[in-house]
Motif scaffolding. Structure first.
Motif, PDB file in Angstrom:
ATOM      1  N   GLU A  20     -22.007 -79.340  17.529  1.00  0.00           N
ATOM      2  CA  GLU A  20     -22.566 -78.264  16.709  1.00  0.00           C
ATOM      3  C   GLU A  20     -23.887 -77.762  17.277  1.00  0.00           C
ATOM      4  O   GLU A  20     -24.149 -76.548  17.298  1.00  0.00           O
ATOM      5  CB  GLU A  20     -22.759 -78.729  15.263  1.00  0.00           C
ATOM      6  N   ARG A  24     -24.490 -73.928  18.444  1.00  0.00           N
ATOM      7  CA  ARG A  24     -25.574 -73.090  17.909  1.00  0.00           C
ATOM      8  C   ARG A  24     -26.485 -72.578  19.025  1.00  0.00           C
ATOM      9  O   ARG A  24     -26.900 -71.416  19.026  1.00  0.00           O
ATOM     10  CB  ARG A  24     -26.387 -73.884  16.874  1.00  0.00           C
ATOM     11  N   ASN A  27     -24.654 -69.770  21.045  1.00  0.00           N
ATOM     12  CA  ASN A  27     -24.574 -68.491  20.344  1.00  0.00           C
ATOM     13  C   ASN A  27     -25.941 -67.855  20.114  1.00  0.00           C
ATOM     14  O   ASN A  27     -26.066 -66.626  20.098  1.00  0.00           O
ATOM     15  CB  ASN A  27     -23.827 -68.669  19.021  1.00  0.00           C
ATOM     16  N   GLU A  28     -26.954 -68.682  19.960  1.00  0.00           N
ATOM     17  CA  GLU A  28     -28.322 -68.143  19.879  1.00  0.00           C
ATOM     18  C   GLU A  28     -28.695 -67.485  21.208  1.00  0.00           C
ATOM     19  O   GLU A  28     -29.289 -66.397  21.243  1.00  0.00           O
ATOM     20  CB  GLU A  28     -29.306 -69.260  19.538  1.00  0.00           C
ATOM     21  N   ASN A  31     -26.821 -64.208  21.532  1.00  0.00           N
ATOM     22  CA  ASN A  31     -27.443 -63.149  20.731  1.00  0.00           C
ATOM     23  C   ASN A  31     -28.666 -62.568  21.435  1.00  0.00           C
ATOM     24  O   ASN A  31     -28.874 -61.350  21.456  1.00  0.00           O
ATOM     25  CB  ASN A  31     -27.841 -63.702  19.357  1.00  0.00           C
ATOM     26  N   TRP A  32     -29.488 -63.453  21.984  1.00  0.00           N
ATOM     27  CA  TRP A  32     -30.678 -62.970  22.706  1.00  0.00           C
ATOM     28  C   TRP A  32     -30.269 -62.138  23.918  1.00  0.00           C
ATOM     29  O   TRP A  32     -30.795 -61.050  24.160  1.00  0.00           O
ATOM     30  CB  TRP A  32     -31.530 -64.164  23.143  1.00  0.00           C
ATOM     31  N   CYS A  70     -22.104 -67.922  29.216  1.00  0.00           N
ATOM     32  CA  CYS A  70     -22.778 -67.124  28.189  1.00  0.00           C
ATOM     33  C   CYS A  70     -22.941 -65.684  28.661  1.00  0.00           C
ATOM     34  O   CYS A  70     -22.690 -64.737  27.907  1.00  0.00           O
ATOM     35  CB  CYS A  70     -24.140 -67.747  27.876  1.00  0.00           C
ATOM     36  N   GLN A  87     -23.147 -58.871  18.201  1.00  0.00           N
ATOM     37  CA  GLN A  87     -23.747 -59.929  17.384  1.00  0.00           C
ATOM     38  C   GLN A  87     -22.857 -61.165  17.458  1.00  0.00           C
ATOM     39  O   GLN A  87     -21.639 -61.065  17.371  1.00  0.00           O
ATOM     40  CB  GLN A  87     -23.886 -59.478  15.925  1.00  0.00           C
ATOM     41  N   ARG A  89     -22.123 -64.923  15.747  1.00  0.00           N
ATOM     42  CA  ARG A  89     -22.399 -65.828  14.635  1.00  0.00           C
ATOM     43  C   ARG A  89     -22.880 -67.176  15.166  1.00  0.00           C
ATOM     44  O   ARG A  89     -22.492 -67.592  16.263  1.00  0.00           O
ATOM     45  CB  ARG A  89     -21.132 -66.025  13.803  1.00  0.00           C
ATOM     46  N   PRO A  90     -23.697 -67.895  14.387  1.00  0.00           N
ATOM     47  CA  PRO A  90     -24.222 -69.190  14.869  1.00  0.00           C
ATOM     48  C   PRO A  90     -23.136 -70.185  15.246  1.00  0.00           C
ATOM     49  O   PRO A  90     -23.325 -70.990  16.160  1.00  0.00           O
ATOM     50  CB  PRO A  90     -25.041 -69.697  13.676  1.00  0.00           C
ATOM     51  N   LEU A  91     -21.987 -70.123  14.538  1.00  0.00           N
ATOM     52  CA  LEU A  91     -20.905 -71.081  14.810  1.00  0.00           C
ATOM     53  C   LEU A  91     -19.669 -70.379  15.352  1.00  0.00           C
ATOM     54  O   LEU A  91     -18.531 -70.780  15.088  1.00  0.00           O
ATOM     55  CB  LEU A  91     -20.570 -71.858  13.533  1.00  0.00           C
TER      56      LEU A  91
END
Length: 376
Positions: A20, A24, A27-28, A31-32, A70, A87, A89-91
């Motif tokens: 997990e 996270r 995906n973070e 997003n960046w 990524c 966008q 999602r965190p998961l």
């Protein structure tokens, strides 16, 4: 052809926490990076890797190959629609390629996390085991809402050998009967509808109870847990029914040396109006899913699938060819006003679909200079 096999992972609580945390962080980072790609208006992997690779690793703690995956993930998402910023999602699912994971037989897999590699137990059904040796390329690590971990494995299988097809099983798709074939067999939608009604009523009752508890200042934790367990149950039942129907149709076609003719229902919801009482039922009509299941199972077994226009197939007599609205005195009944032919409406439509497919396949092929003579 490429298929995706779903295998379940059985990590310990410590392993699940590592997975997990990795998900996270990935995906973070995505997003960046999506913001950087959008600001520069570029989906060029080479350019983004040159500009952002070092910062991805330093800021988010990604390994070298995770940073590469990524960048590829962001570029693929941004290419779909460059008018908006992607966008994540965190998961959201995380891609794992052969440098990030390796299978240790059919019951364990080694996965890279932010804290190094972990060996995670894995289980799969007989269907997956039979095809697992063809595993190839990228997998996706998925965390479901119920807390279960899955690895979606891509396999590359050869298409079945296709014999020449001159006849077809016509298939009429519907709601009361999910599918009806030209041999007269009907696959009822009553079970799917019963599950839909029961699940809808149960969700509504639980949501009403949760709202009542909130008004009284109570925390409806037990109700939320129940709603979470119910999540996706109707969808999974519907998918299972569609798999069962697709498997039966393909087996029948293969066993009789025929192809499968389906209606092309693309855009039917946009061009059809439904009464309010019908909207929920029609909204859950998964005809596209059934078509997809039939197509990939047919390819595996070397069965031809053709799409035909559904126009007037439900109003046309399969015996004499007369088409009129008056031929349908009711939803389920077909009675030709000219020749008197009677049949179940869905069976009659399926036979028309079969006739259209047969005519298209068996049409004589002639050179262009002789076409004017053939159709004169």
């Amino acid at each position: 052809m490429k298929l995706t096999l779903q295998t379940q992972l059985l990590p310990t609580s410590e392993q699940a926490a590592l997975l997990e945390a990795t998900m996270r962080a990935f995906n973070e980072a995505a997003n960046w990076l999506a913001g950087e790609a959008f600001a520069r208006k570029t989906a060029n992997k080479i350019l983004l890797q040159k500009l952002c690779y070092a910062e991805l690793r330093e800021r988010f703690g990604l390994s070298a190959q995770m940073a590469v995956r990524c960048i590829a993930q962001v570029c693929e998402a941004y290419k779909r629609d460059k008018s908006k910023r992607p966008q994540f999602r965190p998961l959201a699912a995380v891609p794992y390629d052969q440098r990030l994971m390796s299978f240790k037989g059919i019951d364990r897999v080694s996965l890279l996390t932010l804290s190094g590699r972990i060996l995670v137990p894995m289980v799969m059904g007989k269907y997956q085991q039979e095809r697992f040796t063809a595993a190839k390329g990228q997998c996706d690590l998925v965390l479901r809402k119920d807390g279960k971990w899955f690895l979606l494995v891509t396999v590359d299988l050869p298409d079945g050998t296709k014999p020449p097809t001159t006849d077809f099983i016509g298939v009429d798709l519907g709601v009361a009967n999910i599918a009806t074939d030209s041999d007269g067999q009907r696959y009822s939608g009553n079970a799917v509808e019963a599950v839909r009604i029961r699940q809808h009523a149960l969700r509504r009752s639980l949501q009403k109870a949760a709202a009542g508890k909130k008004r009284r200042g109570l925390r409806p934790k037990n109700i939320r847990r129940k709603l979470k367990r119910l999540s996706g149950k109707e969808r999974r039942f519907r998918a299972n029914e569609n798999h069962r129907i697709a498997k039966s149709l393909v087996a029948k076609a293969k066993g009789t040396g025929r192809g499968i003719a389906l209606e092309d229902l693309k855009g039917i919801r946009a061009r059809t109006r439904f009464r309010k009482a019908q909207r929920a039922r029609m909204g859950g009509w998964a005809f596209r899913q059934l078509r997809t299941f039939i197509e990939y199972k047919a390819r595996l077994h070397g069965v031809d699938v053709v799409l035909v226009s559904p126009a007037y197939t439900s109003q046309t007599c399969a015996a004499c060819g007369h088409a009129a609205k008056a031929n349908r005195p009711s939803q389920a009944e077909f009675r030709c006003v000219v020749c008197g032919h009677t049949d179940h409406a869905d069976v009659n439509a399926a036979r028309n679909i079969r006739s259209i497919a047969r005519a298209a396949v068996n049409r004589p092929k002639v050179s262009e200079q002789h076409q004017d003579l053939l159709f004169a």
